[in-house]
Design a protein around this motif. Structure first.
Motif, short mmCIF file in Angstrom:
data_model
loop_
_atom_site.label_atom_id
_atom_site.label_comp_id
_atom_site.label_asym_id
_atom_site.label_seq_id
_atom_site.Cartn_x
_atom_site.Cartn_y
_atom_site.Cartn_z
N ASN A 1 -1.44 12.33 2.61
CA ASN A 1 -1.58 11.71 1.19
C ASN A 1 -2.56 12.28 0.33
O ASN A 1 -2.40 12.45 -0.90
CB ASN A 1 -1.52 10.25 1.44
N PHE B 1 2.16 10.41 -4.87
CA PHE B 1 2.58 10.74 -3.48
C PHE B 1 2.52 9.59 -2.66
O PHE B 1 3.62 9.38 -1.68
CB PHE B 1 1.87 12.00 -3.11
N GLN C 1 -1.23 15.64 -0.69
CA GLN C 1 -0.09 15.58 -1.12
C GLN C 1 1.07 16.37 -0.34
O GLN C 1 1.90 17.08 -1.40
CB GLN C 1 0.09 15.60 -2.69
#
Length: 120
Positions: free
Chosen positions: A74, A29, A77
C-alpha cells in the motif's frame, strides 16, 4: 485521473516463472481491493486472484492455487502476481483491476493489460 499500469509480462517456457506488477495512481490505493484477471484468446475474462484492501484476505482461481501468489504494497501503491510452474493454459492477457464498494456505490478501474505467453 486513475491509472493502473501493468508490467512484467512476456514469453516463458512451461514450468517457468513470471512476476507481474501493477502500479496505481490517482486513487486512494489502500481503500481498494485489487485483483488480477486474465483473458485467453476466444475465452471470457476470468478472475485469477484477488486481495482485499487491508491485505487480510486473498482468493484464487482453483487452477492457479499453490502456483500463483498475489501481494500488495500500500505504501508503494503496487500489487503483484508471482506466477510459478506456469502452464500453457496460463497464456493470456493479464489485467490489473481495482474496485471499491461503499453502500450501493461501486467504483472500478482496469489496466491496459500485459501479455503472458507460456510456450516452448
Amino acid at each position: 485521473q486513475v491509472q493502473l499500469v501493468e508490467s512484467g509480462g512476456g514469453l516463458v517456457q512451461p514450468g517457468g516463472s513470471l512476476r507481474l506488477s501493477c502500479t496505481a495512481s490517482g486513487l486512494t490505493f489502500s481503500r481498494y481491493a485489487m485483483s488480477w484477471y486474465r483473458q485467453a484468446p476466444g475465452k471470457e475474462r476470468e478472475l485469477v486472484a484477488r486481495i482485499t484492501s487491508d491485505d487480510f484476505y486473498t482468493n484464487y482461481l482453483d487452477s492457479v492455487k499453490e502456483r500463483f501468489t498475489i501481494s500488495r504494497d500500500n505504501a508503494e501503491q503496487t500489487v503483484s502476481l508471482q506466477m510459478n510452474s506456469l502452464k500453457s493454459e496460463d497464456t493470456g492477457v493479464y489485467y490489473c483491476h481495482a474496485s471499491i464498494t461503499i453502500g450501493t456505490m461501486r467504483d472500478e478501474f482496469w489496466g491496459q493489460g500485459t501479455q503472458v505467453t507460456v510456450s516452448s
